[in-house]
Enzyme design. Structure first.
Site, PDB file in Angstrom:
ATOM      1  N   CYS A 185      36.009 -69.283 -23.429  1.00  0.00           N
ATOM      2  CA  CYS A 185      35.478 -70.542 -23.957  1.00  0.00           C
ATOM      3  C   CYS A 185      35.160 -70.397 -25.448  1.00  0.00           C
ATOM      4  O   CYS A 185      34.731 -69.339 -25.899  1.00  0.00           O
ATOM      5  CB  CYS A 185      34.211 -71.025 -23.255  1.00  0.00           C
ATOM      6  SG  CYS A 185      34.413 -71.230 -21.488  1.00  0.00           S
ATOM      7  N   ARG A 221      40.742 -69.243 -26.918  1.00  0.00           N
ATOM      8  CA  ARG A 221      39.700 -68.684 -26.056  1.00  0.00           C
ATOM      9  C   ARG A 221      39.648 -69.375 -24.687  1.00  0.00           C
ATOM     10  O   ARG A 221      38.873 -68.986 -23.814  1.00  0.00           O
ATOM     11  CB  ARG A 221      38.331 -68.828 -26.724  1.00  0.00           C
ATOM     12  CG  ARG A 221      38.232 -68.094 -28.038  1.00  0.00           C
ATOM     13  CD  ARG A 221      36.875 -68.311 -28.658  1.00  0.00           C
ATOM     14  NE  ARG A 221      35.835 -67.654 -27.894  1.00  0.00           N
ATOM     15  CZ  ARG A 221      35.410 -66.426 -28.095  1.00  0.00           C
ATOM     16  NH1 ARG A 221      35.939 -65.705 -29.057  1.00  0.00           N
ATOM     17  NH2 ARG A 221      34.460 -65.902 -27.356  1.00  0.00           N
ATOM     18  N   TRP A 223      37.612 -72.237 -20.601  1.00  0.00           N
ATOM     19  CA  TRP A 223      38.448 -71.471 -19.673  1.00  0.00           C
ATOM     20  C   TRP A 223      37.663 -71.471 -18.362  1.00  0.00           C
ATOM     21  O   TRP A 223      36.587 -70.877 -18.273  1.00  0.00           O
ATOM     22  CB  TRP A 223      38.657 -70.045 -20.180  1.00  0.00           C
ATOM     23  CG  TRP A 223      39.660 -69.279 -19.370  1.00  0.00           C
ATOM     24  CD1 TRP A 223      41.017 -69.315 -19.487  1.00  0.00           C
ATOM     25  CD2 TRP A 223      39.380 -68.345 -18.316  1.00  0.00           C
ATOM     26  NE1 TRP A 223      41.600 -68.483 -18.570  1.00  0.00           N
ATOM     27  CE2 TRP A 223      40.628 -67.866 -17.835  1.00  0.00           C
ATOM     28  CE3 TRP A 223      38.220 -67.868 -17.717  1.00  0.00           C
ATOM     29  CZ2 TRP A 223      40.726 -66.946 -16.802  1.00  0.00           C
ATOM     30  CZ3 TRP A 223      38.317 -66.938 -16.680  1.00  0.00           C
ATOM     31  CH2 TRP A 223      39.569 -66.488 -16.242  1.00  0.00           C
ATOM     32  N   ASN A 270      29.180 -70.761 -23.037  1.00  0.00           N
ATOM     33  CA  ASN A 270      30.246 -69.775 -22.858  1.00  0.00           C
ATOM     34  C   ASN A 270      29.634 -68.592 -22.132  1.00  0.00           C
ATOM     35  O   ASN A 270      28.604 -68.069 -22.565  1.00  0.00           O
ATOM     36  CB  ASN A 270      30.792 -69.357 -24.234  1.00  0.00           C
ATOM     37  CG  ASN A 270      31.689 -68.138 -24.148  1.00  0.00           C
ATOM     38  OD1 ASN A 270      32.305 -67.887 -23.115  1.00  0.00           O
ATOM     39  ND2 ASN A 270      31.765 -67.380 -25.231  1.00  0.00           N
ATOM     40  N   GLY A 271      30.258 -68.184 -21.019  1.00  0.00           N
ATOM     41  CA  GLY A 271      29.722 -67.045 -20.267  1.00  0.00           C
ATOM     42  C   GLY A 271      29.633 -67.408 -18.794  1.00  0.00           C
ATOM     43  O   GLY A 271      30.254 -68.369 -18.344  1.00  0.00           O
ATOM     44  N   GLU A 328      53.534 -51.882 -22.049  1.00  0.00           N
ATOM     45  CA  GLU A 328      53.112 -52.955 -22.944  1.00  0.00           C
ATOM     46  C   GLU A 328      54.211 -54.015 -23.086  1.00  0.00           C
ATOM     47  O   GLU A 328      53.940 -55.222 -23.031  1.00  0.00           O
ATOM     48  CB  GLU A 328      52.721 -52.360 -24.308  1.00  0.00           C
ATOM     49  CG  GLU A 328      52.431 -53.364 -25.408  1.00  0.00           C
ATOM     50  CD  GLU A 328      51.347 -54.381 -25.068  1.00  0.00           C
ATOM     51  OE1 GLU A 328      50.620 -54.201 -24.081  1.00  0.00           O
ATOM     52  OE2 GLU A 328      51.277 -55.394 -25.786  1.00  0.00           O
ATOM     53  N   LYS A 388      53.913 -57.963 -22.083  1.00  0.00           N
ATOM     54  CA  LYS A 388      54.224 -59.021 -23.061  1.00  0.00           C
ATOM     55  C   LYS A 388      55.186 -60.034 -22.452  1.00  0.00           C
ATOM     56  O   LYS A 388      54.969 -61.232 -22.532  1.00  0.00           O
ATOM     57  CB  LYS A 388      54.844 -58.355 -24.285  1.00  0.00           C
ATOM     58  CG  LYS A 388      54.464 -58.843 -25.622  1.00  0.00           C
ATOM     59  CD  LYS A 388      53.139 -58.411 -26.174  1.00  0.00           C
ATOM     60  CE  LYS A 388      51.939 -58.672 -25.320  1.00  0.00           C
ATOM     61  NZ  LYS A 388      50.741 -58.047 -25.763  1.00  0.00           N
ATOM     62  N   GLU A 407      53.454 -62.151 -19.625  1.00  0.00           N
ATOM     63  CA  GLU A 407      52.434 -63.132 -19.985  1.00  0.00           C
ATOM     64  C   GLU A 407      52.976 -64.308 -20.776  1.00  0.00           C
ATOM     65  O   GLU A 407      52.488 -65.419 -20.633  1.00  0.00           O
ATOM     66  CB  GLU A 407      51.216 -62.494 -20.666  1.00  0.00           C
ATOM     67  CG  GLU A 407      51.439 -61.955 -22.052  1.00  0.00           C
ATOM     68  CD  GLU A 407      50.159 -61.390 -22.686  1.00  0.00           C
ATOM     69  OE1 GLU A 407      50.274 -60.515 -23.535  1.00  0.00           O
ATOM     70  OE2 GLU A 407      49.055 -61.835 -22.336  1.00  0.00           O
ATOM     71  N   HIS A 458      61.970 -43.153  -5.916  1.00  0.00           N
ATOM     72  CA  HIS A 458      60.973 -42.960  -4.848  1.00  0.00           C
ATOM     73  C   HIS A 458      60.584 -44.296  -4.221  1.00  0.00           C
ATOM     74  O   HIS A 458      59.545 -44.392  -3.578  1.00  0.00           O
ATOM     75  CB  HIS A 458      59.759 -42.213  -5.399  1.00  0.00           C
ATOM     76  CG  HIS A 458      60.117 -40.859  -5.927  1.00  0.00           C
ATOM     77  ND1 HIS A 458      60.461 -39.810  -5.101  1.00  0.00           N
ATOM     78  CD2 HIS A 458      60.256 -40.401  -7.194  1.00  0.00           C
ATOM     79  CE1 HIS A 458      60.770 -38.752  -5.844  1.00  0.00           C
ATOM     80  NE2 HIS A 458      60.665 -39.090  -7.112  1.00  0.00           N
ATOM     81  N   LYS A 490      42.273 -65.713 -24.705  1.00  0.00           N
ATOM     82  CA  LYS A 490      42.387 -64.566 -25.613  1.00  0.00           C
ATOM     83  C   LYS A 490      41.239 -63.574 -25.422  1.00  0.00           C
ATOM     84  O   LYS A 490      41.432 -62.374 -25.479  1.00  0.00           O
ATOM     85  CB  LYS A 490      42.392 -65.103 -27.046  1.00  0.00           C
ATOM     86  CG  LYS A 490      42.464 -64.044 -28.122  1.00  0.00           C
ATOM     87  CD  LYS A 490      43.866 -63.566 -28.295  1.00  0.00           C
ATOM     88  CE  LYS A 490      43.997 -62.516 -29.374  1.00  0.00           C
ATOM     89  NZ  LYS A 490      45.250 -61.774 -29.191  1.00  0.00           N
TER      90      LYS A 490
HETATM   91  C1  AGP Z   1      47.522 -58.875 -24.154  1.00  0.00           C
HETATM   92  O1  AGP Z   1      48.521 -59.576 -24.752  1.00  0.00           O
HETATM   93  C2  AGP Z   1      46.337 -59.625 -23.718  1.00  0.00           C
HETATM   94  N1  AGP Z   1      45.915 -60.616 -24.577  1.00  0.00           N
HETATM   95  C3  AGP Z   1      45.241 -58.783 -23.081  1.00  0.00           C
HETATM   96  O2  AGP Z   1      45.806 -57.837 -22.244  1.00  0.00           O
HETATM   97  C4  AGP Z   1      44.235 -58.088 -24.027  1.00  0.00           C
HETATM   98  O3  AGP Z   1      44.829 -57.023 -24.698  1.00  0.00           O
HETATM   99  C5  AGP Z   1      43.036 -57.626 -23.203  1.00  0.00           C
HETATM  100  O4  AGP Z   1      42.433 -58.747 -22.619  1.00  0.00           O
HETATM  101  C6  AGP Z   1      42.040 -56.850 -24.007  1.00  0.00           C
HETATM  102  O5  AGP Z   1      41.482 -57.621 -25.034  1.00  0.00           O
HETATM  103  P1  AGP Z   1      40.682 -56.954 -26.223  1.00  0.00           P
HETATM  104  O6  AGP Z   1      41.636 -56.095 -26.971  1.00  0.00           O
HETATM  105  O7  AGP Z   1      40.187 -58.115 -27.030  1.00  0.00           O
HETATM  106  O8  AGP Z   1      39.583 -56.157 -25.602  1.00  0.00           O
END
Ligand code: AGP
Length: 605
Positions: free
Chosen positions: A2, A27, A74, A98-99, A477, A481, A484, A500, A600
Site C-alpha cells: 500500500c 506498492r 494491495w 498501510n500494514g 532469478e 523474472k 512474474e 532425477h 513492489k
Molecule cells: C522481484 O522481481 C520481486 N520484486 C521480489 O522478489 C523482491 O525482490 C522481493 O520481494 C524482495 O524485496 P526487497 O528487495 O525490497 O526486500
C-alpha cells in the site's frame, strides 16, 4: 504494501495526490482513494481499480481542497472492492492505513463493532477505535488507539472538526515526511516527495506527526516534542519517471551500466574496496566464522551468487536463507556469524523480522539496501547502500545487479581483511569488476537480438531453464523474472538434477533455455543439454563467447555472451535474462511494470 501520500499547502490537493498515487502504485494497485479536508468536513472519493479510475471519479466530484491524503491498496483483509478501498470513515474520523492489524477481530469484539463496520478490512477497525476515543484531543485518541493495536501500521488520520490538519503515526511500515513552502508532505516512499523537496525525514516509530500549513509538529507518545532528523535525497529525481521508455522495467534495465558503475565507484578507494565510510571495520570480515544471508525473492537470488563467490574465493561457509523461513528453522546464528540482510526496499517485513531475530542471537548484521533510512537499514549495525536509485517496476532489475556489485566488492574486501590474495590477484579482480558496466552496455546494444530470442518463448506454456553452479543461481532469478512479468510457468533447474525427475516434463513444446558460462562445468552442462534435446526439447543457448560445441546440437537459437572471467559472467548474463522476460511480457501486451497480484514492497508476513 500500500502507498500513502499526504499534502497540506497552498495548491489544489486533489491532483497532487493523484499524481503521487500514480508514482506509488507499484506498492499496490487493487484500489485507490483520497480524502480531502474541507471547512465543512472530509470528502472521500475511492474506488476499486487503478488511479486512472480514481481520476475519473474525481472529475465527477468537486475537489478544491488544499489539504488531503491518498492511498493505493494491495488487498490483504477484504477483497478488492469500492467499499474496502481506503480511506475509511467512522463517525468524524477518516483513516488510511498501510500494514496489518493482527488483532482486528479481537478489537471488533471488544469495541462492539460487529454490524457497525461497512468494510471487511482490518483498517476500518482503527477508524472506529479512533472515533471511540476522540473527545477533542486528537493526540490522546491516537495514543489510546495505537497502544491497543498489534501488528504493523502507517496510519494517517483526519478529524472532521480539525480542517487543514493530518495526523500520522507508524509502527514498522514506513512514512517519510518533509516541510515544504506553505505546508508539508508525507508518503510511504521518498520518490513521491521528490517533486517538492530533496530533504526529508523518516517519521520515528510511535511518534505522532501533525501536518498543517505551518509545517510539521512532532511528539512522542508521552507528549514530549521531538525534532525530526532530516536527510538529503541523493537520487537523481529524473530517475522516477519513465524517461521516454514505455515501461519503467525497460528504463531500469537500461540504467544498469550507470548504476552498477556508480555502486562500484562509491566503494572503491585508491583502487580497492573500502567500506570505512559505513564504519565497517575489517575485523568484521576477518573474524566471522560463517556468513548467513537473509533476503527474499530477487535479493535472495543475489545472495546465492554471493554465497558462490565467498565460499569459492574466501573459503567461509555461507548459508542463504529465505527470510520468511529463517526463524522457523532453528538457524545456527551466533556472535561468530556475520548476517547479510539484502533488500532493495529495506522494508520487506520478512527480512526485517529475520534481521531482528539474528540480532537477538548476537550476530553482527550488515544490510545491503537501496533505500536510505529504511527500516532494515536503521535496524542494522552496518549498512552498505546500493546506488540503484529509485526502482519503480515491480520486477527488480537494477537493484539486483547493484546488489551483486556490492557482493563482488565485499568478497574482495574480505580477501584483503584475511590476507588471502596478493596484490596482482586483487588488481586483476578489481579491473575485471570495473569492466562489468562496459560489458553490460555491449549486451544492451544487442537488445534487438535478445528481443528476437524472446520470440521462441512467446507462445510457451512452460519454460525450463538449466545450468550448473553460478549459471544455476542466475537462472533462478531469470526464471522468477519471466514468471512474474509474463505469467509463463517457468522453472530453473540445476541441469544435473533434471534426470532425477523433472526431465519427465520435457516435451517438444517446452522451450529450454540453457546457460553455459563456466569453463569448469561446460562439458557437463553440454551433456545435460544433449539429454533434453534427445527428448525433443527446443534449446535456446546462452553461451560465453565463441565457445560453441563442436558437435551438431542444432539449437533453436544461440546468443553469444561477451567474454569476461567466469565469475564475472553473472551480471551480463542476468541482463540478457531480464530483457528476455521484459520482451515476452511487452509482446504479450501485459502491464509489465505492475504484474497481477504483486506489489513492489512486501510489508506483510
Ligand atoms: C522481484 O522481481 C520481486 N520484486 C521480489 O522478489 C523482491 O525482490 C522481493 O520481494 C524482495 O524485496 P526487497 O528487495 O525490497 O526486500
Amino acid at each position: 504494501m500500500c502507498g500513502i501520500i499526504g499534502y497540506t499547502g497552498n495548491r489544489e490537493a486533489g491532483s497532487i495526490l493523484a499524481d503521487a498515487l500514480e508514482l506509488l502504485e507499484y506498492r499496490g494497485y487493487d484500489s485507490a482513494g483520497i480524502a480531502l479536508s474541507k471547512k465543512d468536513g472530509v470528502q472521500v472519493i475511492k474506488c476499486a481499480g487503478r488511479v486512472k479510475e480514481l481520476r475519473k471519479r474525481m472529475q465527477e466530484a468537486k475537489t478544491d481542497a488544499v489539504c488531503g491524503m491518498g492511498h493505493t491498496r494491495w488487498a490483504t483483509h477484504g477483497g478488492v472492492s469500492d467499499v474496502n478501498a481506503h480511506p475509511h470513515r467512522f463517525g468524524a474520523v477518516t483513516v488510511i492505513h498501510n500494514g496489518i492489524i493482527e488483532n482486528y477481530q479481537e478489537l471488533t469484539e471488544k469495541y462492539g463493532l460487529n454490524g457497525k463496520l461497512v468494510s471487511q478490512t482490518d483498517s476500518e477497525v482503527v477508524a472506529a477505535m479512533l472515533s471511540h476515543y476522540y473527545q477533542n484531543d486528537p493526540y490522546a485518541a491516537i495514543r489510546k488507539t495505537v497502544l491497543k493495536l498489534k501488528g504493523t501500521f502507517a496510519l494517517a488520520v483526519m478529524f472532521d472538526d480539525i480542517p487543514g490538519k493530518i495526523f500520522a503515526i507508524r509502527n514498522v511500515s514506513p512514512i517519510v515526511a518533509a516541510k515544504i513552502d506553505g505546508g508539508a508532505v508525507f508518503s510511504s516512499d521518498v520518490a513521491a516527495l521528490s517533486a517538492y523537496t530533496d530533504r526529508y525525514f523518516v517519521l520515528p516509530e510511535f511518534h505522532i506527526a501533525c501536518f498543517g500549513k505551518e509545517g510539521i509538529e512532532l511528539y512522542d507518545l508521552s507528549g514530549e516534542a521531538a525534532e525530526p532528523e532530516y536527510m538529503t535525497v541523493d537520487w537523481d529525481t529524473s530517475r522516477s519517471d519513465k524517461g521516454g521508455y514505455p515501461f519503467f522495467m525497460e528504463k531500469e534495465i537500461m540504467e544498469q551500466p550507470a548504476v552498477i558503475r556508480e555502486t562500484i565507484q562509491t566503494y572503491l578507494k585508491d583502487g580497492v574496496p573500502d567500506f570505512s565510510e559505513g564504519q565497517i571495520p575489517d575485523s568484521v570480515f576477518r573474524e566471522c566464522k560463517r556468513i548467513c544471508v537473509i533476503a527474499c525473492g530477487t535479493a535472495m537470488h543475489a545472495g546465492l551468487v554471493g554465497k558462490s563467490l565467498i565460499q569459492s574465493m574466501i573459503g567461509i561457509h555461507v548459508d542463504v536463507v529465505m527470510a520468511s523461513e529463517f526463524m522457523y528453522n532453528d538457524p545456527v546464528v551466533d556472535p561468530d556469524t556475520l548476517v547479510l540482510a539484502i533488500s532493495q526496499s529495506g522494508e520487506t517485513i520478512d527480512t526485517l523480522e529475520a534481521l531482528k531475530f539474528a540480532k537477538k542471537c548476537g550476530a553482527t548484521c550488515i544490510s545491503v539496501v537501496n533505500v536510505k533510512g529504511s527500516s532494515i537499514a536503521v535496524n542494522s549495525k552496518y549498512v552498505i547502500y546500493t546506488c540503484a536509485g529509485p526502482e519503480i517496476a515491480v520486477a527488480s532489475t537494477k537493484a539486483y545487479t547493484t546488489q551483486l556489485a556490492v557482493l563482488y566488492l565485499l568478497t574482495a574486501r574480505m580477501a584483503m581483511a584475511r590476507n588471502l590474495w596478493d596484490g596482482a590477484r586483487l588488481e586483476g579482480y578489481i579491473s575485471e569488476l570495473v569492466r562489468v558496466p562496459m560489458v553490460v552496455e555491449e549486451v544492451l546494444e544487442r537488445k534487438d537480438e535478445i528481443h528476437h530470442l524472446a520470440g521462441s518463448m512467446l507462445g510457451a506454456k512452460d519454460v525450463f531453464m538449466i545450468g550448473r553452479g553460478l549459471d544455476y543461481s542466475i537462472l533462478l532469478e531469470g526464471s522468477l523474472k519471466l514468471k512474474e512479468v509474463s505469467y509463463i510457468h517457468s522453472e530453473a533447474y540445476a541441469s544435473g538434477e533434471l534426470k532425477h525427475g523433472t526431465i519427465a516434463l520435457i516435451t517438444r513444446e517446452t522451450p529450454v533455455l540453457a546457460v553455459v558460462t563456466q569453463e569448469k562445468l561446460k562439458s557437463k552442462e553440454l551433456s545435460n543439454i544433449k539429454e533434453v534435446q534427445s527428448r525433443g526439447a527446443k534449446v535456446i543457448l546462452l553461451i560465453k563467447g565463441e565457445d560453441l560445441p563442436k558437435e551438431d546440437y542444432s539449437f533453436e537459437q544461440i546468443f553469444k555472451l561477451p567474454r569476461m572471467e567466469d565469475e564475472f559472467m553473472v551480471i551480463p548474463t542476468s541482463v540478457v535474462l531480464q530483457l528476455l522476460a521484459y520482451y515476452v511480457s511487452a509482446d504479450k501486451g501485459l502491464d509489465v511494470d505492475k504484474p497481477r497480484n504483486l506489489a513492489k514492497v512486501v510489508t506483510v508476513e
